[in-house]
Design a protein around this motif. Structure first.
Motif, PDB file in Angstrom:
ATOM      1  N   THR A 136       7.075  15.162  -4.608  1.00 50.18           N
ATOM      2  CA  THR A 136       7.627  16.133  -3.661  1.00 50.18           C
ATOM      3  C   THR A 136       8.219  17.331  -4.394  1.00 50.18           C
ATOM      4  O   THR A 136       8.090  18.459  -3.941  1.00 50.18           O
ATOM      5  CB  THR A 136       8.668  15.489  -2.715  1.00 50.18           C
ATOM      6  OG1 THR A 136       9.757  14.950  -3.464  1.00 50.18           O
ATOM      7  CG2 THR A 136       8.034  14.407  -1.858  1.00 50.18           C
TER       8      THR A 136
ATOM      9  N   PRO B 282      12.377   9.627   0.492  1.00 51.27           N
ATOM     10  CA  PRO B 282      11.070  10.184   0.832  1.00 51.27           C
ATOM     11  C   PRO B 282       9.989   9.110   0.989  1.00 51.27           C
ATOM     12  O   PRO B 282       8.927   9.189   0.388  1.00 51.27           O
ATOM     13  CB  PRO B 282      10.777  11.092  -0.356  1.00 51.27           C
ATOM     14  CG  PRO B 282      11.428  10.394  -1.503  1.00 51.27           C
ATOM     15  CD  PRO B 282      12.689   9.787  -0.915  1.00 51.27           C
TER      16      PRO B 282
ATOM     17  N   GLY C 132       8.156   8.104   3.859  1.00 46.34           N
ATOM     18  CA  GLY C 132       6.999   8.579   4.605  1.00 46.34           C
ATOM     19  C   GLY C 132       7.039  10.061   4.898  1.00 46.34           C
ATOM     20  O   GLY C 132       6.028  10.678   5.183  1.00 46.34           O
ATOM     21  N   ARG C 133       8.225  10.648   4.826  1.00 47.11           N
ATOM     22  CA  ARG C 133       8.424  12.078   5.039  1.00 47.11           C
ATOM     23  C   ARG C 133       9.648  12.494   4.244  1.00 47.11           C
ATOM     24  O   ARG C 133      10.525  11.686   3.989  1.00 47.11           O
ATOM     25  CB  ARG C 133       8.684  12.401   6.512  1.00 47.11           C
ATOM     26  CG  ARG C 133       7.461  12.357   7.367  1.00 47.11           C
ATOM     27  CD  ARG C 133       7.786  12.823   8.779  1.00 47.11           C
ATOM     28  NE  ARG C 133       6.613  12.677   9.606  1.00 47.11           N
ATOM     29  CZ  ARG C 133       5.871  13.682  10.039  1.00 47.11           C
ATOM     30  NH1 ARG C 133       6.205  14.914   9.741  1.00 47.11           N
ATOM     31  NH2 ARG C 133       4.816  13.480  10.770  1.00 47.11           N
ATOM     32  N   GLN C 134       9.699  13.758   3.910  1.00 48.73           N
ATOM     33  CA  GLN C 134      10.892  14.279   3.262  1.00 48.73           C
ATOM     34  C   GLN C 134      11.175  15.676   3.788  1.00 48.73           C
ATOM     35  O   GLN C 134      10.277  16.505   3.896  1.00 48.73           O
ATOM     36  CB  GLN C 134      10.763  14.315   1.748  1.00 48.73           C
ATOM     37  CG  GLN C 134      12.081  14.683   1.090  1.00 48.73           C
ATOM     38  CD  GLN C 134      12.169  14.296  -0.366  1.00 48.73           C
ATOM     39  OE1 GLN C 134      11.230  14.445  -1.112  1.00 48.73           O
ATOM     40  NE2 GLN C 134      13.324  13.800  -0.765  1.00 48.73           N
ATOM     41  N   SER C 135      12.442  15.905   4.116  1.00 54.01           N
ATOM     42  CA  SER C 135      12.861  17.238   4.538  1.00 54.01           C
ATOM     43  C   SER C 135      13.427  17.967   3.330  1.00 54.01           C
ATOM     44  O   SER C 135      14.060  17.362   2.461  1.00 54.01           O
ATOM     45  CB  SER C 135      13.904  17.154   5.646  1.00 54.01           C
ATOM     46  OG  SER C 135      15.051  16.477   5.179  1.00 54.01           O
TER      47      SER C 135
ATOM     48  N   THR D 228       8.980  20.296   5.924  1.00 55.79           N
ATOM     49  CA  THR D 228       8.755  18.864   6.089  1.00 55.79           C
ATOM     50  C   THR D 228       7.549  18.517   5.229  1.00 55.79           C
ATOM     51  O   THR D 228       6.495  19.158   5.336  1.00 55.79           O
ATOM     52  CB  THR D 228       8.481  18.495   7.558  1.00 55.79           C
ATOM     53  OG1 THR D 228       9.600  18.882   8.346  1.00 55.79           O
ATOM     54  CG2 THR D 228       8.249  16.999   7.708  1.00 55.79           C
TER      55      THR D 228
ATOM     56  N   ARG E  42       4.937  15.369   3.815  1.00 54.74           N
ATOM     57  CA  ARG E  42       4.460  14.023   4.141  1.00 54.74           C
ATOM     58  C   ARG E  42       3.195  13.726   3.354  1.00 54.74           C
ATOM     59  O   ARG E  42       2.457  14.647   2.981  1.00 54.74           O
ATOM     60  CB  ARG E  42       4.209  13.883   5.623  1.00 54.74           C
ATOM     61  CG  ARG E  42       3.001  14.646   6.130  1.00 54.74           C
ATOM     62  CD  ARG E  42       2.668  14.182   7.544  1.00 54.74           C
ATOM     63  NE  ARG E  42       1.696  15.008   8.204  1.00 54.74           N
ATOM     64  CZ  ARG E  42       0.369  14.869   8.082  1.00 54.74           C
ATOM     65  NH1 ARG E  42      -0.135  13.964   7.281  1.00 54.74           N
ATOM     66  NH2 ARG E  42      -0.446  15.662   8.749  1.00 54.74           N
TER      67      ARG E  42
ATOM     68  N   ASP F 217      -0.606  12.832   3.011  1.00 56.01           N
ATOM     69  CA  ASP F 217      -1.709  13.255   3.869  1.00 56.01           C
ATOM     70  C   ASP F 217      -2.937  12.413   3.579  1.00 56.01           C
ATOM     71  O   ASP F 217      -3.074  11.823   2.507  1.00 56.01           O
ATOM     72  CB  ASP F 217      -2.003  14.738   3.622  1.00 56.01           C
ATOM     73  CG  ASP F 217      -2.583  15.443   4.828  1.00 56.01           C
ATOM     74  OD1 ASP F 217      -2.235  15.071   5.960  1.00 56.01           O
ATOM     75  OD2 ASP F 217      -3.384  16.379   4.619  1.00 56.01           O
TER      76      ASP F 217
ATOM     77  N   GLY G 185      -2.367   8.104   2.960  1.00 56.08           N
ATOM     78  CA  GLY G 185      -1.664   8.995   2.040  1.00 56.08           C
ATOM     79  C   GLY G 185      -2.432   9.313   0.770  1.00 56.08           C
ATOM     80  O   GLY G 185      -1.886   9.870  -0.170  1.00 56.08           O
TER      81      GLY G 185
ATOM     82  N   TRP H 231       1.052  14.238  -1.317  1.00 55.65           N
ATOM     83  CA  TRP H 231       2.054  14.895  -0.490  1.00 55.65           C
ATOM     84  C   TRP H 231       1.603  16.301  -0.136  1.00 55.65           C
ATOM     85  O   TRP H 231       1.071  17.029  -0.982  1.00 55.65           O
ATOM     86  CB  TRP H 231       3.384  14.940  -1.231  1.00 55.65           C
ATOM     87  CG  TRP H 231       4.071  13.622  -1.251  1.00 55.65           C
ATOM     88  CD1 TRP H 231       3.888  12.621  -2.157  1.00 55.65           C
ATOM     89  CD2 TRP H 231       5.064  13.149  -0.339  1.00 55.65           C
ATOM     90  NE1 TRP H 231       4.700  11.569  -1.855  1.00 55.65           N
ATOM     91  CE2 TRP H 231       5.431  11.859  -0.748  1.00 55.65           C
ATOM     92  CE3 TRP H 231       5.668  13.697   0.790  1.00 55.65           C
ATOM     93  CZ2 TRP H 231       6.381  11.100  -0.066  1.00 55.65           C
ATOM     94  CZ3 TRP H 231       6.610  12.945   1.459  1.00 55.65           C
ATOM     95  CH2 TRP H 231       6.957  11.662   1.036  1.00 55.65           C
TER      96      TRP H 231
END
Length: 150
Positions: free
Chosen positions: A54, A113, A115-118, A133, A135, A137, A141, A145
């Protein structure tokens, strides 16, 4: 190495050695591009809890915004909507945040983080803020990311 700038000098030395060695694989080329970008730009100030994937993605998003490269920003995007919609959103991001991305940027990463990270980007020269956001992909996955262009 010069005093006070050991990281860029070390990166330059690694980059020069790699070029002399004649690296040719795609992974090596990507590593060389990342090292060159890292050495040539203001460093991202980071708070919070990124993971390497990320952190690398956010760094590349900021660099591509600063470059004015909407096509490259679109390539970092999650597969939401059509390719044309992703390109249009990427172009809007470049217009809105490109100037701020050229200067110092702080990225505040949210917790866990899985499954998602802000991430909240703060562009110091322009005073702008952009929430991202991230995630994984692709099926399971496997595409790594990506950033949601919203």
């Amino acid at each position: 190495m010069s005093v006070g700038r050991p990281v860029p000098a070390a990166l330059a030395a690694v980059l020069a050695a790699a070029l002399l060695a004649g690296c040719s694989s795609a992974a090596d080329d990507a590593d060389l591009r990342f090292a060159a970008d890292y050495a040539a730009r203001p460093h991202l100030q980071v708070t919070g809890y990124p993971v390497p994937e990320t952190l690398g993605l956010v760094q590349r998003v900021v660099w591509r915004l600063a470059d004015g490269s909407d096509e490259q920003v679109a390539k970092l995007a999650a597969a939401e909507g059509s390719a044309g919609e992703r390109r249009a959103k990427a172009a809007a991001w470049v217009r809105a945040y490109g100037q701020g991305a050229a200067g110092p940027v702080t990225a505040d990463f949210g917790d866990d983080p899985t499954g998602r990270q802000s991430v909240r980007l703060a562009f110091q020269d322009t005073g702008q803020v952009k929430d991202l956001t991230l995630r994984p992909d692709g099926p399971g996955g496997e595409d790594g990311w990506r950033v949601l262009l919203d």
